[in-house]
Structure formats: C-alpha cells, structure tokens
Design a protein around this motif. Structure first.
Motif, mmCIF file in Angstrom:
data_model
loop_
_atom_site.group_PDB
_atom_site.id
_atom_site.type_symbol
_atom_site.label_atom_id
_atom_site.label_comp_id
_atom_site.label_asym_id
_atom_site.label_seq_id
_atom_site.Cartn_x
_atom_site.Cartn_y
_atom_site.Cartn_z
ATOM 1 N N PRO A 57 0.810 -1.216 0.000
ATOM 2 C CA PRO A 57 0.000 0.000 0.000
ATOM 3 C C PRO A 57 0.847 1.272 0.000
ATOM 4 C CG PRO A 57 -0.872 -1.566 1.581
ATOM 5 C CD PRO A 57 0.423 -2.120 1.100
ATOM 6 N N ALA A 58 1.966 1.253 0.737
ATOM 7 C CA ALA A 58 2.840 2.427 0.758
ATOM 8 C C ALA A 58 3.460 2.668 -0.617
ATOM 9 C CB ALA A 58 3.933 2.248 1.808
ATOM 10 N N ALA A 59 3.842 1.580 -1.298
ATOM 11 C CA ALA A 59 4.425 1.713 -2.637
ATOM 12 C C ALA A 59 3.398 2.215 -3.637
ATOM 13 C CB ALA A 59 5.006 0.372 -3.088
ATOM 14 N N LEU A 60 2.200 1.634 -3.607
ATOM 15 C CA LEU A 60 1.144 2.079 -4.520
ATOM 16 C C LEU A 60 0.756 3.525 -4.233
ATOM 17 C CD1 LEU A 60 -1.145 -1.094 -4.612
ATOM 18 C CD2 LEU A 60 0.424 -0.283 -6.391
ATOM 19 N N GLY A 61 0.690 3.866 -2.954
ATOM 20 C CA GLY A 61 0.387 5.246 -2.590
ATOM 21 C C GLY A 61 1.431 6.207 -3.102
ATOM 22 N N THR A 62 2.691 5.792 -3.036
ATOM 23 C CA THR A 62 3.781 6.630 -3.544
ATOM 24 C C THR A 62 3.634 6.863 -5.042
ATOM 25 O OG1 THR A 62 5.301 5.828 -1.838
ATOM 26 C CG2 THR A 62 6.275 6.824 -3.799
ATOM 27 N N ILE A 63 3.344 5.802 -5.789
ATOM 28 C CA ILE A 63 3.184 5.934 -7.240
ATOM 29 C C ILE A 63 2.022 6.863 -7.566
ATOM 30 C CG2 ILE A 63 2.636 4.685 -9.362
ATOM 31 C CD1 ILE A 63 4.063 2.244 -8.130
ATOM 32 N N ILE A 64 0.907 6.708 -6.865
ATOM 33 C CA ILE A 64 -0.263 7.564 -7.120
ATOM 34 C C ILE A 64 0.063 9.021 -6.795
ATOM 35 C CG2 ILE A 64 -2.613 8.088 -6.348
ATOM 36 C CD1 ILE A 64 -2.972 5.045 -5.920
ATOM 37 N N VAL A 65 0.693 9.249 -5.647
ATOM 38 C CA VAL A 65 1.066 10.619 -5.277
ATOM 39 C C VAL A 65 2.029 11.203 -6.305
ATOM 40 C CG1 VAL A 65 2.323 12.004 -3.580
ATOM 41 C CG2 VAL A 65 0.631 10.336 -2.818
ATOM 42 N N ALA A 66 2.980 10.394 -6.783
ATOM 43 C CA ALA A 66 3.935 10.876 -7.777
ATOM 44 C C ALA A 66 3.237 11.254 -9.080
ATOM 45 C CB ALA A 66 5.003 9.821 -8.035
ATOM 46 N N LEU A 67 2.263 10.445 -9.498
ATOM 47 C CA LEU A 67 1.508 10.755 -10.716
ATOM 48 C C LEU A 67 0.709 12.051 -10.560
ATOM 49 C CD1 LEU A 67 0.220 7.176 -11.623
ATOM 50 C CD2 LEU A 67 1.677 8.611 -13.081
ATOM 51 N N VAL A 68 0.019 12.185 -9.434
ATOM 52 C CA VAL A 68 -0.773 13.394 -9.188
ATOM 53 C C VAL A 68 0.141 14.611 -9.070
ATOM 54 C CG1 VAL A 68 -2.330 14.535 -7.561
ATOM 55 C CG2 VAL A 68 -2.647 12.113 -8.117
ATOM 56 N N SER A 69 1.234 14.429 -8.363
ATOM 57 C CA SER A 69 2.191 15.527 -8.187
ATOM 58 C C SER A 69 2.757 15.988 -9.521
ATOM 59 C CB SER A 69 3.327 15.073 -7.263
ATOM 60 O OG SER A 69 4.364 16.016 -7.233
ATOM 61 N N HIS A 70 3.087 15.034 -10.386
ATOM 62 C CA HIS A 70 3.634 15.394 -11.686
ATOM 63 C C HIS A 70 2.618 16.163 -12.522
ATOM 64 C CE1 HIS A 70 4.858 14.699 -15.927
ATOM 65 N NE2 HIS A 70 6.066 14.862 -15.440
ATOM 66 N N ALA A 71 1.365 15.703 -12.488
ATOM 67 C CA ALA A 71 0.324 16.317 -13.316
ATOM 68 C C ALA A 71 -0.138 17.666 -12.784
ATOM 69 C CB ALA A 71 -0.864 15.365 -13.433
ATOM 70 N N LEU A 72 -0.232 17.797 -11.460
ATOM 71 C CA LEU A 72 -0.839 18.993 -10.877
ATOM 72 C C LEU A 72 0.165 19.958 -10.249
ATOM 73 C CD1 LEU A 72 -3.981 17.437 -9.147
ATOM 74 C CD2 LEU A 72 -3.743 18.334 -11.475
#
Length: 378
Positions: free
Chosen positions: A330-345
C-alpha cells in the motif's frame, strides 16, 4: 518560396524510462524493508543492486548531453539551461524538504517520535539541503529528505556541463572517459582520507556528487559511442538481456568498475536499438506517463514511508495481527499515485509556468530591442 525544414523528431528512449522507473521502485523498497522484521535478510540483498543508482546518472548524462550540447554557446544560454533544469526539479525538492522541516519542528516540540531525529533533523545541514550542496561533502550524514542527495549530485553535473561539452569537443570519447576516471579517483581519495563514512564508491552519498559526476561523464561518452557506431542494432531484446546480465553481476564478487562498464554497455546497446528501430518498443508508449514519474517516486517515498510505516503503523500495531511488511505494498502504490498526481498537478504546471515566465521575459526584451532599433532608424 522556401519551406522550412521541420526539426528532427527527438528519440524516445523507452528502455531508459523503464529502467529508471524500476530502479526508483527498488530504491523505495530498499528503504521500506529497513523497517521489516526480516531486514537483516532483505537490506543486504537489495544493497547488491545499489549500483542501479549509477544508472540514474548515466541516463541523465546521456539525455542532457544529447539535448543541450549545442545550446551552451555562451554564459546567457548556460544560465537559461540551469534555470530550466531548476524549474523542472527544484519545486518538488523544496516541497518534500519542507515536509521534513515541519516534521522536524514537530519532533523538536515532542509531538512525534523519531529515533534518528538528531541525524534526520540536523538543522545545521538545512542550508546545504536547500542549496543542493548536501552531496558535495558539506554534511557528515544525510538529513531531511535524504534521497535528495542524488539531486545534489545532479546539480553539480549541471554546473559542470560546459566543461563536459568542452572536453567532448576537444578530446571526444577519450576525454570524457578520462573525466569519469578523474571523478572516480577523487572519490577514492575522499574514502582513503576518511572524509566519507563510505567504504566504496558504490556506498557514497554525502560525497555522492563525485560518484554522480563520473557516471554523468560516462553517459555523455555513450552519446558519442552511439554516433560512431556503424553497425545496426534492431533488436531491443539484446539490451534487455544485457541489463539482466548486469543485474546478475551485481550479486557476484566483481569489482565496481566492471559493473559500471556493464551498465554503460547495456545503455549503449539499448540506445543503438532506439536509433535503428525507434518503433520496436512503441507498445510501451502508453506507459510513458507512468515511467516518467521515477523522480517523483524517488522524492515522495520517504514521506509516504513516514505516513504509512511510521505513522499509521504505530496506531494500528497494537490492534492488528499482521506484520508491517503487509503495509509495504500500500505504501508503494500510494507513492506511485502521489507521484503521478504531483507530476500532473504540481511539478509540470509549476515548471511550465516558470519556463513560460522566462520565455515571456525574452519576448518582451526582444520586442523592446526591436522597437528601440526602429525608433533609432527614424
């Protein structure tokens, strides 16, 4: 009527993107497993793959040199280059470092626990972290968002980019290889003097800028190697197989230099395949937006680690009957999701805005100069 020739389409290095993404995931899991009950097994095992950090610097040297070598003709263009690189990288560094500053203030106030607090929140090292100097031997240990040492190493490479271009123009591949050797010898000198706690170049972090510079020089040399290579390489599988062999070597008792050479050869084979068969890995293109967030994964994962593995875990540990290892995914998946959102927004919009401000200023200056010229001619 003349028709302007269109600019050549930039090469998409699919393998580079995938390998950087996988390397970022491995670094993330390496830090996570330090909290596992089985850390004595997993930490040494994953440490075998720490030379993958040199992959980041080699790929960076390759891509930066290929793109910017003809754009650094004067001090103004060099300043523009540095500004653009900072616009892309510094906003996320500032945000993630600020998070740890706030965490440090909470630790100072006794609101949170941190066994390594005196080291992680070393306030004397904060200026070096903010100025991206923490991997230049200015700090005794890593602090705040500790993986950002590699960004500090990148920053030194960017500052020395005119030297890289000059050496390549004057001495070609031998000069670039010589530059890499000098950087690695300086790293060995630092170790021999006891200035670094690292026992080998592969372990260097607080002096990691020297390690990064050596690999950056190799990346630039690979661009020239690809350009002089006359035989055709259409198979992308060769590069993938070479990467498998390189990772296998990391688990063998071989010298660090052989692993660097294997990494360089692997990148060379992959780049040749991209040159000669640019559509051979086109099936990966839908995944490029995901692979592009390796930098975000690298900087965000300590924050997700603090939230999931040190915050949430301390709350639920007394009431659940499972090991902390179950939170790694969950921590790894959360990191990937946050990284995607961070990159886009965050990262891309902020970087685009900063670069647009530079372009707007240049346009205004050009219009002002044109107006002055026209008025002077009247």
């Amino acid at each position: 009527m003349t028709i302007a020739a269109s600019a050549p389409k930039p090469t998409i290095y699919h393998a580079f993107a995938v390998w950087r993404f996988v390397a970022a995931l491995i670094v993330m899991m390496y830090h996570f497993v330090h909290l596992s009950d089985d850390w004595r097994i997993w930490v040494p095992w994953l440490e075998n793959m720490m030379p993958l950090l040199d992959l980041f610097f080699m790929v960076s040297g390759f891509l930066i040199y290929e793109r910017y070598r003809h754009q650094l003709g004067n001090l103004k263009s060099f300043g523009t280059f540095l500004y653009k690189r900072l616009a892309r990288l510094y906003p996320l560094h500032l945000i993630t470092t600020t998070f740890f500053v706030l965490l440090g203030l909470g630790w100072e106030a006794g609101l949170i626990r941190a066994e390594n607090g005196p080291y992680l929140f070393d306030w004397s090292a904060l200026p070096a972290n903010l100025l991206l100097l923490q991997a230049w031997g200015t700090t005794e240990w890593l602090s705040f968002n500790f993986p950002s040492w590699s960004l500090s190493a990148e920053w030194l490479c960017y500052l020395l980019m005119p030297l890289v271009v000059f050496i390549a123009a004057r001495n070609g591949i031998p000069g670039l290889i010589f530059g890499a050797v000098i950087a690695y010898l300086l790293a060995l000198f630092v170790i021999a003097q006891g200035w670094s706690a690292a026992q080998s170049i592969a372990e260097m972090k607080s002096w990691g800028a020297l390690r990064g510079l050596g690999s950056f020089f190799i990346g630039a040399a690979l661009v020239r190697f690809v350009e002089i290579s006359t035989f055709r390489m259409r198979s992308h599988l060769v590069g993938q197989f070479a990467m498998g062999i390189t990772v296998w070597l990391m688990f063998q008792p071989v010298a660090y230099g052989y692993i660097l050479a294997a990494l360089g050869g692997t990148l060379w084979l992959a780049a040749l395949a991209e040159r000669d068969n640019p559509d051979g890995m086109a099936w990966l293109r839908p995944g490029l937006p995901l692979f592009a967030v390796s930098f975000g994964i690298y900087l965000w994962h300590p924050i997700l680690e603090a939230f999931f593995l040190k915050g949430v875990w301390r709350i639920i540990e007394p009431i659940v009957d499972f090991r902390i290892d179950w939170l790694f995914i969950p921590a790894a998946l959360g990191t990937i999701i946050v990284a995607l959102v961070s990159h886009a927004l965050l990262e891309k919009p902020t970087g685009d805005w900063l670069i647009d401000r530079l372009r707007g200023r240049k346009t205004r200056h050009a219009l002002a100069a044109r107006t002055a010229l026209m008025e002077g001619g009247r």
